[in-house]
Scaffold this active site. Structure first.
Site, PDB file in Angstrom:
ATOM      1  CD  GLU A  10      33.655  41.629  68.694  1.00 10.56           C
ATOM      2  OE1 GLU A  10      34.032  41.657  69.889  1.00 10.56           O
ATOM      3  OE2 GLU A  10      33.863  42.553  67.893  1.00 10.56           O
ATOM      4  CD  GLU A  65      30.384  46.407  64.432  1.00  7.27           C
ATOM      5  OE1 GLU A  65      31.553  46.749  64.689  1.00  7.27           O
ATOM      6  OE2 GLU A  65      29.728  45.660  65.177  1.00  7.27           O
TER       7      GLU A  65
HETATM    8  C1  GLA Z   1      33.243  45.957  67.615  1.00 11.91           C
HETATM    9  C2  GLA Z   1      31.842  46.135  68.165  1.00 11.91           C
HETATM   10  C3  GLA Z   1      31.340  47.533  67.947  1.00 11.91           C
HETATM   11  C4  GLA Z   1      32.374  48.574  68.310  1.00 11.91           C
HETATM   12  C5  GLA Z   1      33.667  48.295  67.611  1.00 11.91           C
HETATM   13  C6  GLA Z   1      34.698  49.293  68.029  1.00 11.91           C
HETATM   14  O1  GLA Z   1      33.272  45.878  66.263  1.00 11.91           O
HETATM   15  O2  GLA Z   1      30.941  45.226  67.608  1.00 11.91           O
HETATM   16  O3  GLA Z   1      30.208  47.724  68.734  1.00 11.91           O
HETATM   17  O4  GLA Z   1      32.552  48.572  69.690  1.00 11.91           O
HETATM   18  O5  GLA Z   1      34.103  47.007  67.985  1.00 11.91           O
HETATM   19  O6  GLA Z   1      34.201  50.561  68.089  1.00 11.91           O
END
Ligand code: GLA
Length: 429
Positions: A237, A346
């Site tokens: 990020e 994710e």
């Molecule tokens: C982001 C992070 C993850 C997690 C999510 C929320 O996507 O990359 O590690 O913390 O936020 O759970």
């Protein structure tokens, strides 16, 4: 054989429980599918020029497919759907890519309860929190030995040890998440005396700390568990277009930016490449990649040219409103065309309401997601993994959005059948 029985059992539970999801009966159901089919077909023309319908079914006739599926025939009979009834996710996609699951420490400690589903469906794990900087850095030890640790903070692996042991025991690989991130990294890591109140260190000091941290962490796994980690989220990020600096680099609450400066993400890749072993693929990981792909490619170009980065991790926190076929997959293609491998790191897909219709819409999105990633991989795009972000709805960080494959009682949802490409889930978004 045991695995097949488990999957059959799961399928039976879905049939009996109606997916474990009941309509709350409060509101008339909004036909999201209808709306979306219309939206997609509007842009279908444009996508057609990009060649998408070559690999993906146009969903403009989604309604008729939906009708067909309700007469029990299902939208397709390509053979794979039958197989999907008897295999788990990892097995179904074994020719394509690993299927991962993010596991919390709690889940790892309760494998008597969750182990069968995990082992029956996934062949990669990501620690939800236990490999983040705030879990690996030992700030207390660093503070106490400042003379020795000023440039070289102490780390420990106690928090992630249960995950390592579990993975080793079952021959599962680990996606490492994550080395350099503005969040879940203690402020004290950035200060002169390793306290929360101390003054921030200068660029040189922080670069040395970054290098030593990366060297220690990657070195630990290389030395003790060679081959266990196959992908590393080096930076998470770093790009925040609209809110960031003039180049779109994240500034908000970003101590990496404050201490090292706007090239911190590039420096992280320099060090990661220096210390990573051959089998560890290096990833840049972010959310909202559909909307910031151009910026990401531009900012990562130098690292890419210098061979410091292998892949893009698309976090894929989605909702049933997101357009998978005609938006998400275009970004996947764009990254692959630029020479990156792509992993969905994710994945979760939230619903906007609790209703049968919403859960069917979610199931279709999961189906579209898995199917399109598979098709792209089969067409030669470098799609190298899908990781689902959590095991069940109640354990999810998006609990209110019921965004995962299993409900709170570990009943498989229709979403699970969607991911399995089961014919019960129509092949439209
Ligand atoms: C982001 C992070 C993850 C997690 C999510 C929320 O996507 O990359 O590690 O913390 O936020 O759970």
């Amino acid at each position: 054989m045991k695995k097949q029985m488990l999957v059959l059992l799961l399928a039976a539970v879905i049939c009996i429980s109606g997916c474990g999801q009941q309509s709350d009966g409060a509101e008339p159901v909004v036909n999201r599918e209808g709306t979306e089919a219309q939206m997609d077909s509007e842009t279908g023309q444009r996508e057609e020029e990009d060649g998408f319908p070559k690999i993906l079914e146009d969903d403009s006739d989604g309604k008729s497919k939906e009708l067909n599926s309700s007469d029990g025939e299902g939208p397709e009979s390509d053979g794979e759907s039958d197989a999907a009834q008897t295999v788990g996710l990892a097995e179904l996609y074994q020719e394509n890519f690993p299927i991962g699951i993010a596991l919390s420490g709690y889940v790892i400690q309760n494998m008597d309860q969750y182990g069968e589903v995990v082992l029956g469906n996934f062949n990669s794990i990501t620690c939800e929190n236990e490999m983040k900087p705030d879990a690996l850095l030992d700030m207390e030890v660093s503070r106490e030995n400042l003379e020795n640790t000023y440039l070289h903070a102490a780390v420990h692996f106690d928090n992630c040890m249960p995950a390592i042991v579990f993975a080793e025991e079952h021959g599962i690989k680990i996606r490492f998440h994550t080395l350099v991130w503005h969040s879940q990294t203690p402020k004290s890591f950035f200060t002169e005396d390793y306290t929360e109140e101390g003054n921030l260190v200068n660029r040189e000091t922080m670069l040395a700390r970054m290098e030593n941290y990366i060297a220690d962490v990657l070195g630990y796994f290389q030395e003790n568990y060679p081959g266990l980690i196959y992908a590393v989220d080096v930076v998470n990020e770093a790009f925040d277009p609209g809110n960031g600096d003039e180049d779109g680099i994240r500034t908000n609450e970003n101590l990496w930016y404050e201490t090292v400066g706007p090239d911190y993400y590039y420096q992280a890749f320099v060090f990661a490449r220096k210390y990573a072993s051959e089998g560890m693929k290096l990833f840049y990981n972010d959310y909202g990649c559909m909307d910031k792909a151009d910026l990401m490619l531009e900012r990562l170009a130098q690292a890419k040219e210098e061979g410091l980065i292998d892949g893009i991790g698309m976090q894929s926190h989605l909702s049933t409103d997101d357009r998978i076929q005609f938006k998400f997959m275009l970004a996947v293609k764009q990254f692959c065309d630029a020479g990156y491998e792509v992993q969905a790191t994710e994945l979760d897909i939230g619903v906007k309401e609790v209703s049968d219709s919403a859960f069917m819409s979610q199931a279709r999105k999961y189906r579209a997601f898995f199917k399109n990633m598979k098709v792209l991989q089969e067409e030669g795009y470098s799609v190298t993994g899908i990781t689902v972000w959590g095991l069940n709805d109640d354990l999810s960080w998006r609990r209110d959005e019921h965004c995962l494959l299993f409900d709170g009682n570990m009943n498989p949802k229709k979403a699970y059948l969607g991911a399995l490409l089961d014919p019960a889930i129509p092949d439209v978004e």
